[in-house]
Write an enzyme that holds these catalytic residues in place. Structure first.
Site, PDB file in Angstrom:
ATOM      1  N   SER A   1      12.995   5.960   5.911  1.00 30.75           N
ATOM      2  CA  SER A   1      11.556   6.560   5.797  1.00 30.75           C
ATOM      3  C   SER A   1      11.512   7.996   5.870  1.00 30.75           C
ATOM      4  CB  SER A   1      10.423   5.804   6.464  1.00 30.75           C
ATOM      5  OG  SER A   1       9.184   6.549   6.084  1.00 30.75           O
TER       6      SER A   1
ATOM      7  N   HIS B   1      12.559   5.476   1.417  1.00 29.75           N
ATOM      8  CA  HIS B   1      11.298   5.062   1.562  1.00 29.75           C
ATOM      9  C   HIS B   1      10.298   5.870   1.793  1.00 29.75           C
ATOM     10  CE1 HIS B   1       8.454   1.639   2.924  1.00 29.75           C
ATOM     11  NE2 HIS B   1       8.036   2.345   3.844  1.00 29.75           N
TER      12      HIS B   1
ATOM     13  N   ASP C   1       6.294   6.864   2.340  1.00 25.29           N
ATOM     14  CA  ASP C   1       5.330   6.453   2.930  1.00 25.29           C
ATOM     15  C   ASP C   1       3.970   7.162   2.512  1.00 25.29           C
ATOM     16  OD1 ASP C   1       5.786   4.092   4.484  1.00 25.29           O
ATOM     17  OD2 ASP C   1       6.898   5.528   5.989  1.00 25.29           O
TER      18      ASP C   1
ATOM     19  N   MET D   1       0.247   7.848   2.162  1.00 24.65           N
ATOM     20  CA  MET D   1      -1.121   7.661   3.253  1.00 24.65           C
ATOM     21  C   MET D   1      -2.097   8.438   2.644  1.00 24.65           C
ATOM     22  SD  MET D   1       0.588   7.448   7.040  1.00 24.65           S
ATOM     23  CE  MET D   1       2.194   6.393   7.585  1.00 24.65           C
TER      24      MET D   1
ATOM     25  N   HIS E   1       5.754   3.040  -0.754  1.00 23.84           N
ATOM     26  CA  HIS E   1       4.755   2.235  -0.016  1.00 23.84           C
ATOM     27  C   HIS E   1       3.561   2.832   0.261  1.00 23.84           C
ATOM     28  CE1 HIS E   1       3.990   0.574   4.504  1.00 23.84           C
ATOM     29  NE2 HIS E   1       3.397   0.116   3.523  1.00 23.84           N
TER      30      HIS E   1
ATOM     31  N   MET F   1      -0.116   3.117   1.328  1.00 24.93           N
ATOM     32  CA  MET F   1      -1.019   2.820   2.016  1.00 24.93           C
ATOM     33  C   MET F   1      -2.145   3.605   1.859  1.00 24.93           C
ATOM     34  SD  MET F   1       1.698   3.045   5.655  1.00 24.93           S
ATOM     35  CE  MET F   1       2.786   3.806   4.395  1.00 24.93           C
TER      36      MET F   1
ATOM     37  N   MET G   1       4.977  -6.027   7.437  1.00 22.03           N
ATOM     38  CA  MET G   1       4.787  -4.665   8.506  1.00 22.03           C
ATOM     39  C   MET G   1       5.311  -5.390   9.954  1.00 22.03           C
ATOM     40  SD  MET G   1       4.251  -2.009   6.775  1.00 22.03           S
ATOM     41  CE  MET G   1       3.971  -1.019   8.003  1.00 22.03           C
TER      42      MET G   1
ATOM     43  N   GLY H   1       0.636   3.289   9.464  1.00 23.67           N
ATOM     44  CA  GLY H   1      -0.035   4.755   9.868  1.00 23.67           C
ATOM     45  C   GLY H   1       0.686   5.553  10.568  1.00 23.67           C
TER      46      GLY H   1
ATOM     47  N   ASP I   1       9.232  -3.323   7.888  1.00 25.62           N
ATOM     48  CA  ASP I   1       8.939  -1.780   8.054  1.00 25.62           C
ATOM     49  C   ASP I   1       8.158  -1.513   9.387  1.00 25.62           C
ATOM     50  OD1 ASP I   1       8.164   0.752   7.746  1.00 25.62           O
ATOM     51  OD2 ASP I   1       6.977   0.422   6.148  1.00 25.62           O
ATOM     52  N   GLY I   2       8.819  -0.901  10.314  1.00 20.32           N
ATOM     53  CA  GLY I   2       8.311  -0.433  11.533  1.00 20.32           C
ATOM     54  C   GLY I   2       8.974  -0.792  12.794  1.00 20.32           C
TER      55      GLY I   2
HETATM   56  C1  DX5 Z   1       4.425   3.208   9.207  1.00 19.45           C
HETATM   57  C2  DX5 Z   1       5.228   3.364   8.022  1.00 19.45           C
HETATM   58  C3  DX5 Z   1       6.740   3.320   8.160  1.00 19.45           C
HETATM   59  C4  DX5 Z   1       7.283   4.161   9.293  1.00 19.45           C
HETATM   60  C5  DX5 Z   1       8.460   3.493  10.067  1.00 19.45           C
HETATM   61  O1  DX5 Z   1       2.945   3.160   8.621  1.00 19.45           O
HETATM   62  O2  DX5 Z   1       4.915   2.390   6.925  1.00 19.45           O
HETATM   63  O3  DX5 Z   1       7.595   3.240   7.041  1.00 19.45           O
HETATM   64  O4  DX5 Z   1       7.687   5.320   8.785  1.00 19.45           O
HETATM   65  O5  DX5 Z   1       8.807   4.499  10.839  1.00 19.45           O
HETATM   66  P1  DX5 Z   1       9.531   3.820  12.389  1.00 19.45           P
HETATM   67  O6  DX5 Z   1      10.973   3.459  11.811  1.00 19.45           O
HETATM   68  O7  DX5 Z   1       9.759   5.237  13.144  1.00 19.45           O
HETATM   69  O8  DX5 Z   1       8.785   2.794  12.831  1.00 19.45           O
HETATM   70 ZN    ZN Z   2       6.535   2.210   5.085  1.00 18.81          ZN
END
Ligand code: DX5
Ligand code: ZN
Length: 218
Positions: free
Chosen positions: A9, A34, A36, A38, A67, A69, A139, A144, A177-178
């Site tokens: 990511s 990936h 993200d 937001m 992704h 969000m 997730m 976030g 993810d996470g």
């Molecule tokens: C969280 C994201 C993830 C995040 C993962 O909201 O969707 O993709 O970047 O980061 P790590 O691997 O550090 O948890």
């Molecule tokens: Zn993500």
């Protein structure tokens, strides 16, 4: 688990040097990038939008795993498709009863479609949509922020989803993810996930290539 894909990511990359980050990921053996997205509403933070996704795509030939969000993801599907997304994932928590239609709309835009469920959302909430998914994203942190602790209790959902797909005789991607790193990637794969998102564990590693290799081989 076969078909392992490592999807670092760029949330954990230097936002002033995203192009270089994408190039480095490709050089270091990542499979997907990936992204993200937001919006400050679905989650508190704002990261970036389709222009950044397109810019990342100019620096790599790796598939872009977007992704979303965001609230009202249905308004932005075509924009992210045009930006070069290979996969777009949308949250059940953002789409509600409309999830199936949003997934269909992603497919109609020529992009692989994925549904996302938050850690506290049972898989049964999206049973009716699994046929419309090319991928399910589970997730393992609350969306976030990068760098959070992995939530172990989501793994039974991964197992259940893999059983459902196996029962249908289809192979579908299950992404997690996470909070994933070398310490837990094996368990995640054993549960049935094959697409591994990793932000801080890849970008925080002294040797990015080694970190990606380890996520793949462990
Ligand atoms: C969280 C994201 C993830 C995040 C993962 O909201 O969707 O993709 O970047 O980061 P790590 O691997 O550090 O948890
Ligand atoms: Zn993500």
């Amino acid at each position: 688990m076969e078909n392992i894909k490592i999807a670092p990511s760029v949330l954990s990359a230097d936002f002033s040097a995203m192009g270089a980050a994408a190039e480095k990921l490709e050089k270091c053996g990542a499979d997907w990038v990936h992204c993200d997205v937001m919006d400050g509403s679905f989650v508190p933070k704002i990261t970036f939008g389709a222009d950044m996704v397109a810019a990342i795509g100019r620096h790599t030939s790796l598939p872009l795993d977007v992704h979303l969000m965001i609230v009202h993801p249905e308004k932005h599907i075509e924009t992210f498709a045009e930006a070069g997304a290979s996969v777009i994932t949308v949250h059940h928590e953002a789409c509600g009863a409309d999830l199936k239609n949003v997934l269909k709309r992603i497919a109609a835009a020529g992009v692989r479609a994925g549904a996302v469920i938050n850690p506290e959302t049972p898989l049964k909430e999206v049973y009716g949509c699994l046929d419309y998914c090319d991928m399910l994203l589970v997730m393992s942190v609350f969306p976030g922020l990068g760098g959070q602790k992995f939530i172990e209790s989501v793994l039974p959902k991964v197992e259940e989803a893999r059983k459902i797909f196996d029962g249908q005789g289809v192979f579908k991607d299950i992404e997690i993810d996470g909070g994933v790193g070398e310490q837990n990637v094996r368990r995640v794969k054993e549960a049935g996930a094959n697409v591994i998102v990793a932000g801080s564990s890849v970008f925080g590693a002294a040797d990015m290539k080694k970190a990606i290799e380890n996520l793949r081989s462990l």
